[in-house]
Design a protein around this motif. Structure first.
Motif, PDB file in Angstrom:
ATOM      1  N   HIS A   4     -12.321   9.641   0.021  1.00 18.42           N
ATOM      2  CA  HIS A   4     -11.227   9.858  -1.009  1.00 18.42           C
ATOM      3  C   HIS A   4     -11.478  11.258  -1.398  1.00 18.42           C
ATOM      4  CE1 HIS A   4      -7.833   8.155  -3.505  1.00 18.42           C
ATOM      5  NE2 HIS A   4      -7.985   9.060  -3.978  1.00 18.42           N
ATOM      6  N   ASP A  61     -12.327  12.040  -6.878  1.00 18.65           N
ATOM      7  CA  ASP A  61     -10.882  11.779  -6.581  1.00 18.65           C
ATOM      8  C   ASP A  61     -10.208  13.589  -6.421  1.00 18.65           C
ATOM      9  OD1 ASP A  61      -8.341  11.141  -6.109  1.00 18.65           O
ATOM     10  OD2 ASP A  61      -7.731  10.957  -8.107  1.00 18.65           O
ATOM     11  N   LYS A 106      -2.633   3.016   2.142  1.00 20.68           N
ATOM     12  CA  LYS A 106      -2.898   3.332   0.526  1.00 20.68           C
ATOM     13  C   LYS A 106      -1.578   2.806   0.134  1.00 20.68           C
ATOM     14  CE  LYS A 106      -4.289   6.511  -2.774  1.00 20.68           C
ATOM     15  NZ  LYS A 106      -3.985   7.954  -3.289  1.00 20.68           N
ATOM     16  N   PRO A 126      -6.592  10.886   1.251  1.00 20.05           N
ATOM     17  CA  PRO A 126      -6.325   9.608   1.114  1.00 20.05           C
ATOM     18  C   PRO A 126      -4.725   9.535   0.570  1.00 20.05           C
ATOM     19  CG  PRO A 126      -7.096  10.732  -0.886  1.00 20.05           C
ATOM     20  CD  PRO A 126      -7.256  11.805   0.321  1.00 20.05           C
ATOM     21  N   HIS A 160      -8.509  14.715  -1.690  1.00 23.26           N
ATOM     22  CA  HIS A 160      -7.314  15.322  -1.339  1.00 23.26           C
ATOM     23  C   HIS A 160      -7.700  16.753  -0.915  1.00 23.26           C
ATOM     24  CE1 HIS A 160      -5.171  12.087  -3.253  1.00 23.26           C
ATOM     25  NE2 HIS A 160      -6.137  12.239  -4.033  1.00 23.26           N
ATOM     26  N   ASN A 209      -8.559  15.686  -8.412  1.00 21.62           N
ATOM     27  CA  ASN A 209      -8.071  15.185  -9.642  1.00 21.62           C
ATOM     28  C   ASN A 209      -9.019  15.163 -10.811  1.00 21.62           C
ATOM     29  OD1 ASN A 209      -5.502  14.941  -8.457  1.00 21.62           O
ATOM     30  ND2 ASN A 209      -6.010  13.014  -7.730  1.00 21.62           N
ATOM     31  N   HIS A 269     -10.365   5.450  -7.491  1.00 19.11           N
ATOM     32  CA  HIS A 269     -10.664   6.226  -8.505  1.00 19.11           C
ATOM     33  C   HIS A 269     -10.520   5.199  -9.925  1.00 19.11           C
ATOM     34  CE1 HIS A 269      -6.262   6.553  -8.485  1.00 19.11           C
ATOM     35  NE2 HIS A 269      -6.430   7.330  -7.456  1.00 19.11           N
TER      36      HIS A 269
HETATM   37 ZN   LIG Z   1      -6.632  10.251  -5.109  1.00 23.10          ZN
END
Ligand SMILES: [Zn+2]
Ligand code: SF4
Lengths: 554, 414
Positions: free
Chosen positions: A59, A379, A182, A118, A61, A382, A264
């Motif tokens: 996971h 994540d 997802k 993800p 990005h 994030n 997450h």
């Molecule tokens: Zn994410």
């Protein structure tokens, strides 16, 4: 060509190897059984160094529309972190929104050889794949984000049989060349387009009238029945909201034994206790995860410092846009399909909330007992950049270091966390589970994450150091499909990665309804939307992984 | 991989990338779109590569180009009209030779981008416009000439009703719609609020104040009376899912980016109570593709320079118009239209669509195929979200720009 690696200290949890010293044989990019009587063309003496399979990030990005918007929005990241590689490997840069080349190199230098994007939107999938083709040195894959698209919500509203929902999802997975599915804030992103600002698990959404719970169960059931190896990847309702722990617990209960992956989880683990009405729900959640073997989670550990959040969850990103730092943000409604929100953010250890978020992530990682069902993620970007994984590994393996870091936190956050009372330290074998064996298993990548014969020769060689951060930051050697790509934490070769997908079967009866939806609503032909095999990785196509057929157990 | 298409595929001639366009076989029709008709008129034969006007073989042209590139201290790669593969090859070549890179239509792109990078954006895609929007506000001059089928495909009376119901309305702010636009829209109620579009920033900020309920004392702004402004603000606020469309390329008045910034402020204010988003109309000659590829490979959206192992971005001083005066070699890439290079004081390497008329013969001229006619490729739509696959539609011997640029790069490697 046959290569022999001698005297490796092997950590291969899938085969029960926890530091056994032996030789490894590699031929044509694969691990092979010791060939009786054959002479190796090359022998590499590892001198007892630790060897693990290439690490796998399930996971992060790394590619697609919102990632590129994050790069655009946060040019400061590129100004501050230029990265021009030697030997003509191509320039790039960025720390929290690295450019494609930089992404591949930084991952490879840490011994990661497979990374999953993800949140690929179906409508943006071609972009995501074009971008992934420009990420060198690692393999990639993507989950397609569904469950806020008007097509599936209409099917659900019409009370369509599960089989039809399955067919639609299988078509979408194939057309977008995904490895899994997802769901992000189920129904919530769609509700936001109708100007609804919050949607709880059992609240009927606008227009379609579907509750998030209904959307979740339809999708989880579909993924299960289609035999897609990776369970439904769930970014739940109420991200970041105090009290979200109750939603997460209800989501676990609502799965009713169906496999789901909660992503997450740290961001969905907040209670409402204490003076500040913000508390850790990690212990309750960990207990629920421990008790429900159908649940797997990744953590989304936060890292103090500047980052940027990029999410499909427009509802929550809009809610948090006031906290943007620097004060700029992007919001997009996308193609009757999904959305995206990009908000830069700075996590501070002197902030009560951020400090507690940091502790909650570690509490989850340490309280969830089974390393096969919990995964190390930030994540990215994030919670923070993926380049901080070695730091988190050290936090898991080194109680003293953890205590030291904890001591710097906001005092009220320290009082609110049970972290110091948790004595657990991960072993190297558990780290090997957490970062390679388990993600390979839960993604259905049968030839990755282990070192048995037939596995891809993605090998990472580490010097066993007591400073685990240094050890995992700079492996002494990283091999991708048998080729040396990084040495002492610096990339030394540029190789092309592959893209991994699944192709669940479906009844083509669904195509007429899909074609109508595309013609009426999207204004494109379904055939324009579908990505052909030959479009992937510059025409090299995909690596296709099998879906379970009804006989197999999950 | 050149796959022959099994179904109609996308049109490459503006940022709308219509995919209902080509019929199978040789019978290419242009659905009454003038831009597409122009594109389709590009011949499949280019007369072959030329050096200073004299015909040569492709490899000779590539060698000559490589020699010029090797000798250049300040090359500029501009135009940049190409598919994703061509853009990748252009960036790789730029890195090798230390060139500045920019796209033909970047003035319009950067009016939006500069705001996006300072403040952000709230936007929606063409599919949302088509299926959810109940109020379309067209800002400034009617964008139809540059996006001929905009209304025909994305907002008109014959489309299925917006999801969740509602009636489509359209408001033209600043200028009258073209007669063809009225025809495209059909029965949709049209409101027109003329005004001084060069004072768009003031207009947008006035509307923002009214929408937000802030103190507002002006009697009129930019030629629009207070009463009319109040009425417009009320209509905007009453929309359930509104869209504001503009073509920033037409904001040629001073500080066009400030107008975009003010529009964003207005859209943000509207989102406090309802949903509203921008539909920036850009992306001709795959300009959005150029922004996307440059951003994912380098972190910067064009106007970037590779210099002595570093990467530099400057939205003002690295624009191609500005750099023309400093560059000593121009590589001009235009594969979607017969766009000749601008006047330039130095040698030009032109990779252009066949049949391009030059004021003077370029030092090196290599006619290249048109993506979507002569070879397959990928382009991005105006909204930057949807990328479409173009297919080869006719027999052609023209090389792809990507191949030619790669060949130059390889020639420089040895
Ligand atoms: Zn994410
Ligand atoms: S509107 Fe644009 S994409 Fe559509 S047919 Fe005309 S030129 Fe082609």
């Amino acid at each position: 060509m046959l290569t022999r690696f001698t005297d490796a200290k092997v950590f291969d949890p899938l085969h029960g190897e926890v530091g056994q010293r032996r030789d490894l044989w590699v031929a044509d990019g694969r691990i092979v059984a010791p060939p009786p009587g054959a002479a190796a063309a090359e022998t590499i003496d590892l001198g007892g160094a630790v060897v693990m399979a290439g690490a796998i990030d399930l996971h992060s990005h790394i590619a697609g529309g919102k990632v590129n918007l994050a790069r655009l929005l946060f040019a400061e990241d590129h100004e501050h972190h230029p990265s021009c590689e030697p030997h003509g490997f191509r320039c790039g840069g960025g720390l929290v929104t690295p450019s494609t080349f930089t992404t591949g190199y930084r991952y490879a230098e840490m011994g990661y050889t497979v990374v999953v994007e993800p949140a690929m939107l179906a409508s943006n999938a071609r972009h995501a794949h074009l971008e992934m083709a420009d990420i060198p040195n690692i393999d990639t894959a993507a989950y397609v984000v569904l469950g806020n698209d008007d097509f599936l919500l209409q099917l659900i509203a019409d009370g369509a049989p599960q089989g039809q929902i399955n067919d639609a999802i299988a078509w979408l997975v194939g057309a977008s060349q995904a490895i899994g599915v997802k769901v992000v804030n189920p129904g919530g992103i769609n509700a936001f387009k109708f100007n609804q600002r919050r949607l709880d698990l059992d609240e009927a959404g606008p227009y379609y009238g579907a509750t998030p719970r209904r959307v979740l169960s339809a999708l989880a059931q579909a993924v299960f029945e289609l035999g897609i190896p990776h369970p439904l990847h769930v970014h739940g309702c109420n991200l970041g909201v105090p009290g979200s722990v109750d939603t997460s617990l209800a989501t676990i209960a609502g799965a009713e034994g169906r496999p789901i992956h909660l992503t997450h989880l740290q961001f969905h683990a907040y209670g409402t206790e204490g003076d500040r009405k913000f508390s850790s729900g990690a212990a309750r959640l960990a207990e629920a995860v421990n008790a429900n073997p159908n649940i797997s989670v990744d953590v989304g550990q936060i890292i103090f410092g500047q980052t940027i959040t990029a999410s499909g969850d427009t509802m929550s990103q809009y809610r948090h846009s006031g906290h943007a730092k620097p004060g700029k943000w992007i919001l997009m409604d996308i193609e009757c399909d999904a959305g995206c929100g990009v908000v830069p953010f700075r996590y501070r250890d002197k902030s009560f909330v951020n400090a507690l978020q940091w502790a909650i992530g570690l509490e989850l990682l340490l309280l969830i007992e089974d390393p096969w069902r919990v995964f190390l993620t930030t994540d990215h970007p994030n919670g923070g950049p993926f380049t901080c994984y070695p730091r988190v590994i050290r936090l898991l393996m080194d109680k003293d270091f953890r205590d030291e870091q904890f001591a710097d936190l906001h005092p009220a956050a320290r009082r609110a966390s049970i972290l110091p009372s948790i004595r657990r330290e991960y072993s190297l074998a558990e780290i090997a589970v957490l970062t390679r064996a388990a993600p390979a298993r839960i993604l259905g990548l049968r030839d990755r994450g282990h070192l048995g014969p037939g596995a891809a020769a993605d090998l990472v060689v580490y010097r066993d150091q007591s400073d685990r951060e240094a050890m995992f930051q700079h492996p002494t050697a990283v091999y991708k499909d048998g080729r040396l790509i990084a040495r002492d934490g610096r990339v030394v070769a540029r190789v092309e990665g592959s893209t991994h997908v699944v192709r669940p079967a479906y009844d083509r009866g669904i195509e007429a309804r899909l074609a109508r939806h595309f013609a009426d609503r999207i204004g494109l032909r379904a055939e324009s939307f579908r990505i052909a095999e030959g479009e992937l990785r510059g025409g090299r196509g995909a690596v296709i992984h099998a879906c379970r057929t009804s006989g197999d157990s999950p | 991989m050149a796959e022959e298409p099994a179904a109609p595929v996308a049109c490459p001639f503006c940022g709308l990338a219509c995919d209902d366009f080509f019929d199978l076989g040789d019978d290419l029709d242009s659905k009454g779109c003038g831009l597409a008709a122009e594109g389709l008129a590009i011949p499949a034969e280019g007369g072959g590569p030329r050096l200073a006007g004299g015909a040569v073989a492709l490899d000779q042209a590539v060698t000559a180009a490589a020699k010029l590139l090797r000798g250049s201290a300040a090359p500029l790669i501009a135009g940049l009209g190409s598919d994703v593969d061509g853009l990748r090859a252009a960036l790789a070549l730029a890195e090798r030779v230390g060139a500045t890179v920019d796209h033909l239509a970047s003035d319009g792109l950067f009016r939006n981008l500069s705001v996006l990078r300072r403040k952000g954006m709230i936007a929606l895609t063409l599919g949302e416009l088509r299926s959810r929007c109940d109020l379309l506000v067209v800002i400034g001059a009617d964008p139809r000439p540059g996006f001929p089928r905009f209304y025909q495909r994305w907002f008109n009376a014959s489309l299925p009703a917006p999801i969740g119901g509602g009636t489509r309305r359209v408001l033209f702010l600043g200028a009258e719609p073209l007669p063809e636009t009225r025809a495209d829209l059909g029965e949709i109620p049209i409101a027109v609020v003329p005004g001084e579009i060069s004072r768009l920033a003031e207009l947008a900020l006035g509307l923002r104040s009214l929408v937000a309920g802030d103190y507002f004392s002006a009697g009129s702004i930019a030629g629009v009376s207070r009463n009319v402004l109040t009425d417009v603000a009320q209509r905007l606020g009453a929309a359930r899912f509104g869209a504001a469309a503009w073509a920033a390329e037409a904001f040629t008045f001073p500080h066009g980016d400030i107008a975009v910034s003010a529009l964003l402020d207005l859209i943000r204010a509207l989102n406090r109570t309802t949903r509203f988003g921008a539909v920036p109309l850009t992306g001709r000659d795959n300009g959005m593709g150029a922004v996307q590829v440059a951003t994912w490979q380098t972190g910067y959206p064009l106007r970037l320079a590779f210099e002595a192992g570093t990467l530099r971005h400057d939205p003002t001083h690295l624009s191609w118009r500005y750099r023309l005066a400093q560059a000593d070699l121009l590589v001009w890439l235009s594969s979607f239209r017969r766009e000749p290079p601008p006047p330039f004081d130095g040698p030009v390497i032109a990779l252009t669509a066949p049949g391009t008329a030059f004021a003077a013969p370029p030092a090196v001229c290599i006619p290249v195929g048109v993506p979507g006619l002569d070879h397959a490729g990928d382009v991005f739509r105006s909204d930057g979200v949807v990328a479409l696959r173009l297919a080869r539609r006719r027999p052609s011997t023209l090389p792809r720009a990507a191949e030619v640029l790669q060949a130059m790069n390889e020639a420089l490697a040895c």
